[in-house]
Design a protein around this motif. Sequence first.
Motif, PDB file in Angstrom:
ATOM      1  N   ALA A  28      14.440  24.859  61.574  1.00 30.80           N
ATOM      2  CA  ALA A  28      16.100  24.195  61.319  1.00 30.80           C
ATOM      3  C   ALA A  28      16.795  24.732  59.892  1.00 30.80           C
ATOM      4  N   GLU A  29      15.434  24.716  59.153  1.00 35.98           N
ATOM      5  CA  GLU A  29      15.888  24.703  57.662  1.00 35.98           C
ATOM      6  C   GLU A  29      15.951  25.987  57.448  1.00 35.98           C
ATOM      7  N   LEU A  30      14.977  27.210  57.700  1.00 37.64           N
ATOM      8  CA  LEU A  30      14.440  28.508  57.984  1.00 37.64           C
ATOM      9  C   LEU A  30      15.958  29.281  58.299  1.00 37.64           C
ATOM     10  N   GLU A  31      16.496  28.447  59.558  1.00 42.25           N
ATOM     11  CA  GLU A  31      17.235  29.209  60.567  1.00 42.25           C
ATOM     12  C   GLU A  31      18.147  28.887  60.122  1.00 42.25           C
ATOM     13  N   LEU A  32      18.849  27.521  58.885  1.00 38.51           N
ATOM     14  CA  LEU A  32      20.659  27.002  58.119  1.00 38.51           C
ATOM     15  C   LEU A  32      20.373  28.616  57.181  1.00 38.51           C
ATOM     16  N   LEU A  33      19.042  28.775  56.304  1.00 39.96           N
ATOM     17  CA  LEU A  33      19.133  29.106  55.586  1.00 39.96           C
ATOM     18  C   LEU A  33      19.020  31.115  55.664  1.00 39.96           C
ATOM     19  N   PHE A  34      19.243  30.802  57.172  1.00 38.28           N
ATOM     20  CA  PHE A  34      19.411  32.807  56.962  1.00 38.28           C
ATOM     21  C   PHE A  34      20.440  32.549  58.556  1.00 38.28           C
ATOM     22  N   GLU A  35      21.151  31.415  58.410  1.00 35.63           N
ATOM     23  CA  GLU A  35      22.456  31.532  59.526  1.00 35.63           C
ATOM     24  C   GLU A  35      23.444  32.952  59.444  1.00 35.63           C
ATOM     25  N   THR A  36      23.171  33.212  58.291  1.00 37.41           N
ATOM     26  CA  THR A  36      24.301  34.692  58.326  1.00 37.41           C
ATOM     27  C   THR A  36      23.912  35.754  58.833  1.00 37.41           C
ATOM     28  N   LYS A  37      22.436  35.902  59.195  1.00 43.61           N
ATOM     29  CA  LYS A  37      21.697  36.825  59.196  1.00 43.61           C
ATOM     30  C   LYS A  37      21.240  36.462  61.151  1.00 43.61           C
ATOM     31  N   ASN A  38      21.483  35.414  61.875  1.00 47.75           N
ATOM     32  CA  ASN A  38      21.393  35.429  62.579  1.00 47.75           C
ATOM     33  C   ASN A  38      19.631  35.238  63.277  1.00 47.75           C
ATOM     34  N   LYS A  39      19.541  34.767  62.488  1.00 46.52           N
ATOM     35  CA  LYS A  39      17.514  34.713  62.664  1.00 46.52           C
ATOM     36  C   LYS A  39      17.052  33.593  62.742  1.00 46.52           C
ATOM     37  N   LYS A  40      16.427  33.810  63.732  1.00 44.16           N
ATOM     38  CA  LYS A  40      16.268  32.433  64.476  1.00 44.16           C
ATOM     39  C   LYS A  40      14.363  32.186  64.005  1.00 44.16           C
ATOM     40  N   PHE A  41      14.159  31.102  64.200  1.00 40.02           N
ATOM     41  CA  PHE A  41      12.399  30.756  63.546  1.00 40.02           C
ATOM     42  C   PHE A  41      11.707  29.290  64.940  1.00 40.02           C
ATOM     43  N   THR A  42      11.584  30.491  65.890  1.00 34.56           N
ATOM     44  CA  THR A  42      11.590  29.153  67.265  1.00 34.56           C
ATOM     45  C   THR A  42      10.286  29.636  66.894  1.00 34.56           C
ATOM     46  N   PRO A  43       9.425  28.504  67.410  1.00 27.07           N
ATOM     47  CA  PRO A  43       8.484  28.664  67.666  1.00 27.07           C
ATOM     48  C   PRO A  43       7.607  28.899  68.850  1.00 27.07           C
ATOM     49  N   ASP A  44       6.807  29.702  69.195  1.00 23.67           N
ATOM     50  CA  ASP A  44       6.631  30.666  70.821  1.00 23.67           C
ATOM     51  C   ASP A  44       5.230  30.531  71.070  1.00 23.67           C
ATOM     52  N   GLY A  45       5.228  31.279  72.542  1.00 25.20           N
ATOM     53  CA  GLY A  45       3.262  32.257  72.419  1.00 25.20           C
ATOM     54  C   GLY A  45       2.809  31.048  71.783  1.00 25.20           C
ATOM     55  N   ILE A  71      -5.224  13.501  66.113  1.00 25.27           N
ATOM     56  CA  ILE A  71      -4.271  13.851  67.435  1.00 25.27           C
ATOM     57  C   ILE A  71      -3.079  12.395  66.829  1.00 25.27           C
ATOM     58  N   THR A  72      -3.150  10.856  66.888  1.00 24.11           N
ATOM     59  CA  THR A  72      -1.847  10.043  67.323  1.00 24.11           C
ATOM     60  C   THR A  72      -0.167  10.782  65.980  1.00 24.11           C
ATOM     61  N   GLU A  73      -1.308  12.150  65.083  1.00 26.31           N
ATOM     62  CA  GLU A  73       0.077  12.493  63.845  1.00 26.31           C
ATOM     63  C   GLU A  73       0.678  13.355  64.491  1.00 26.31           C
ATOM     64  N   VAL A  74      -0.010  14.079  65.586  1.00 33.72           N
ATOM     65  CA  VAL A  74       1.084  15.153  66.629  1.00 33.72           C
ATOM     66  C   VAL A  74       2.440  14.962  66.484  1.00 33.72           C
ATOM     67  N   PRO A  75       2.936  14.103  67.634  1.00 37.24           N
ATOM     68  CA  PRO A  75       5.026  13.995  67.559  1.00 37.24           C
ATOM     69  C   PRO A  75       5.057  14.018  65.584  1.00 37.24           C
ATOM     70  N   ARG A  76       4.906  13.651  65.098  1.00 33.68           N
ATOM     71  CA  ARG A  76       5.582  13.965  63.627  1.00 33.68           C
ATOM     72  C   ARG A  76       5.065  14.879  62.462  1.00 33.68           C
ATOM     73  N   LEU A  77       4.445  15.246  63.068  1.00 29.29           N
ATOM     74  CA  LEU A  77       4.255  16.876  62.957  1.00 29.29           C
ATOM     75  C   LEU A  77       5.123  17.544  63.213  1.00 29.29           C
ATOM     76  N   VAL A  78       4.577  17.682  64.698  1.00 29.91           N
ATOM     77  CA  VAL A  78       5.547  18.292  65.490  1.00 29.91           C
ATOM     78  C   VAL A  78       7.500  18.060  65.112  1.00 29.91           C
ATOM     79  N   ARG A  79       7.146  16.973  64.929  1.00 31.47           N
ATOM     80  CA  ARG A  79       8.855  16.901  64.585  1.00 31.47           C
ATOM     81  C   ARG A  79       9.135  17.358  62.301  1.00 31.47           C
ATOM     82  N   ASP A  80       8.090  17.382  61.693  1.00 35.45           N
ATOM     83  CA  ASP A  80       8.158  18.147  61.319  1.00 35.45           C
ATOM     84  C   ASP A  80       8.569  19.291  60.767  1.00 35.45           C
ATOM     85  N   LEU A  81       7.383  20.716  61.912  1.00 36.44           N
ATOM     86  CA  LEU A  81       7.898  21.176  62.799  1.00 36.44           C
ATOM     87  C   LEU A  81       9.112  21.935  62.863  1.00 36.44           C
ATOM     88  N   TYR A  82       9.489  21.038  63.350  1.00 37.46           N
ATOM     89  CA  TYR A  82      11.047  21.374  63.605  1.00 37.46           C
ATOM     90  C   TYR A  82      12.360  21.716  62.658  1.00 37.46           C
TER      91      TYR A  82
END
Length: 155
Positions: free
Chosen positions: A20-37, A5-16
Amino acid sequence: MDSAITEVPRLVRDLYKVVAELELLFETKNKKFTPDGHLVGSLGEVLAAHTYGLDLYPNSHPGHDAVSKDGREVQIKATQGNRGVALRSKPEHLIVLRIFPNGQSEEIFNGPGDCVWDVCGKRLQKNGQHPVALSTLKKLMDTQVTQAQRLPKLS
C-alpha cells in the motif's frame, strides 16, 4: 506448532502495508505492486499450515504441498481474487484459501479432491492446468463435503 508459522498472519499484514505504501508513492504513475504468482502460493501454503497444523513439503514436491496430522496429502491453492484456481492433477485433499491484506484468509474449500477434479478435470487451459471457479468450490463445499471430511482448524 513451529513459532515461525505463528508469525505468518502478522507478516502478511506487514507485506500488504508495504504494498500500500509503494502504491501510494507511485499513485500518480498508477503503478501497482500487487503480490502474485509464487508469492501468493507460498503465502497460502504457510497460512494453511498455520490454520490446519499441516507439515509442508519442500518446494516442487509432486502433486501435493503438505501432509495433515492424520496422513492425508494436501494440495493448497491460494488466491487474492474472486475468480478461481487451477489444478494440474487430482489431489487427495484440497484446501483453497482467499488471502486478504489484513493477514487473514477465507476458507473457500476444504475437502476431498475427487469431487473438485470431477468438475474441472475435463477443461484444460493452455498451461496444462484445469480451472475451477471459486463459486463452484463454495457450492461443492456446501453440498458435497461433510464436516468429518474437512481438516479441522486449530484453535
